[in-house]
Every structure is written in structure tokens, then in C-alpha cells.
Design a protein around this motif. Structure first.
Motif, PDB file in Angstrom:
ATOM      1  N   GLU A 155       0.952  -1.165  -0.048  1.00  0.00           N
ATOM      2  CA  GLU A 155      -0.005   0.032  -0.113  1.00  0.00           C
ATOM      3  C   GLU A 155       0.901   1.308   0.158  1.00  0.00           C
ATOM      4  N   HIS A 208      -2.243   0.510  -5.752  1.00  0.00           N
ATOM      5  CA  HIS A 208      -2.605   0.040  -4.464  1.00  0.00           C
ATOM      6  C   HIS A 208      -2.584   1.151  -3.541  1.00  0.00           C
ATOM      7  N   LEU A 211      -5.805   0.481   1.737  1.00  0.00           N
ATOM      8  CA  LEU A 211      -5.560  -0.881   2.023  1.00  0.00           C
ATOM      9  C   LEU A 211      -6.727  -1.906   1.846  1.00  0.00           C
ATOM     10  N   SER A 263      -7.164  -2.483  -4.510  1.00  0.00           N
ATOM     11  CA  SER A 263      -5.982  -2.743  -5.667  1.00  0.00           C
ATOM     12  C   SER A 263      -6.511  -2.732  -6.946  1.00  0.00           C
TER      13      SER A 263
END
Lengths: 112, 113
Positions: B52, B71, B74, B77
Motif C-alpha cells: 500500500e 494499491h 488498504l 487494488s
């Protein structure tokens, strides 16, 4: 280059037969996992083994991790049609990313 | 248990177009995301690893300018296949990691005509 070689590549058996799938490598892994995958879906974790020589049982499935942590086997007793699928071993090398590297796969078909 | 979703589940596109695939971890935060590609009756091949907020690390032979990975959070993506060609047709699977465990999305079937 595939680090993990599985054998056999394909297997077609009758219901009730036993079978063993092998997963071999020249590399050492911190842990090894076995997955089963059905068409059009993601892999589903069956088991994780971490200790050399470890044996784990999951109903009719027996998993073994080699003493040197380079190889593993999956034995299925009295196979059923529901066991049909793609079986994948996957090894983790440890380290910062600890990425999972998959074996070449074994496609199992259990005929009723 | 951990729930991972991918969208779309399948997509058909014309050669030369770009396709974005989203991967969400619905009930956990994933600091690391792995993207895999799988051709018919073959195993999963790791394409790239991303953390991340950082640039992705690509496996040997995977073009970073062709397969763009973002990404940004959290729980999300994205993988964008740019200027897709028929040879990019494959099953793409994301795998977010929580702790020592990798979870797998249901996959996205990409077909490039």
C-alpha cells in the motif's frame, strides 16, 4: 521457471480409488500449502504445513511435508467425484514479501 | 473469514483497449497485494507484488508498463491491462495478504478479441 513441479499433471480415476499427488522442488520453503481450485474460481486453501516431516490429515486427505522442506505429497483415500478439481501446491520462501509460488498443478477427475 | 471480491468477474474487450480490474478486501485491511495470472488448465503465475502506497514489484518477464498496478488503499487494488491483445486473455486473480495468510479473490476472466 517453475520452482515447484507437481506430478502427475493429469489424473483420471474411478470413484473409490486412492491417489497421491507429489510436489517437488530443489528449493527449501518456510511453509507449503495445498489448494483446490474449481473452474472459474479462485483457489481454496486446504492445508498449511510448516515443519519438516509434518503430516496433517483432513478427512480423506493426508498431507506430508518432506523432512528437508523441499517437497510434499497429498494422498486422497477413496476418492469421490466431489474431489474433482485442480490441486495446487504453493511454497513460501519467507523474507520481507514472503510471496507464495505455485506448483505446476495436478488436474484430477474422479469418475462416478 | 476473509472476503475478497473482484470486479468485473469477466470482461470481453477489443484488441488495443485498456481494461481495469478491481480487487477489494471487504472485511480486512491488506498491506500487501499479489496479482496472479492463470492460463487454461495451468497453474497460477505471480505477476507482481504491491504494498500500500508503494510501487509494485514485478516478476521477471512481466511488463510493468503494460500491467499497471495501483494499491492506493488498504482495501482496494487495481490491475489495468493497457493496450490489451489476444495473448493477454487469461484468468487474473488477486491475493491480498493479512498477517501471514494470503487470501484469494474469485478471479476475473479477460477475453481480448
Amino acid at each position: 521457471t517453475q520452482l515447484l513441479e507437481q506430478s502427475p499433471q493429469f489424473l483420471s480415476i474411478q470413484e473409490g480409488e486412492n491417489l497421491t499427488v507429489y510436489c517437488n522442488s530443489s528449493s527449501v520453503f518456510s511453509s507449503l500449502q495445498w489448494y483446490r481450485q474449481e473452474p472459474g474460481e479462485g483457489p481454496v486453501l486446504l492445508v498449511t504445513v510448516v515443519t519438516g516431516g509434518e503430516v496433517k490429515k483432513l478427512k480423506r486427505l493426508t498431507f506430508q511435508f518432506g523432512d528437508a522442506r523441499k517437497d510434499s505429497s497429498l494422498h486422497i483415500t477413496a476418492a469421490q467425484p466431489g474431489d474433482t478439481g485442480l490441486y495446487l501446491c504453493a511454497g513460501a520462501r519467507g523474507g520481507a514479501t514472503n510471496k507464495l509460488i505455485f506448483g505446476t498443478g495436478t488436474l484430477l477427475a474422479v469418475q462416478p | 473469514g476473509a472476503v475478497v471480491s473482484q470486479h468485473p468477474s469477466w470482461v470481453i474487450c477489443k484488441s488495443g483497449t485498456s481494461v481495469k480490474i478491481e480487487c477489494r478486501s471487504l472485511d480486512f485491511q491488506a498491506t500487501t497485494m499479489f496479482w496472479y495470472r492463470q492460463f487454461p488448465k495451468q497453474s497460477l503465475m505471480l505477476m507482481a507484488t504491491s504494498n500500500e502506497g508503494s510501487k509494485a514489484t514485478y516478476e521477471q518477464g512481466v511488463e510493468k508498463d503494460k500491467f499497471l498496478i495501483n494499491h492506493a488503499s488498504l482495501t482496494l487494488s487495481t490491475l489495468t491491462v493497457t493496450s490489451a491483445h489476444p495473448e493477454d486473455s487469461s484468468f487474473y486473480i488477486c491475493s491480498p495478504r493479512r498477517g501471514d495468510t494470503q487470501y484469494f479473490g474469485p478471479g476475473t476472466r479477460l477475453t481480448v478479441l
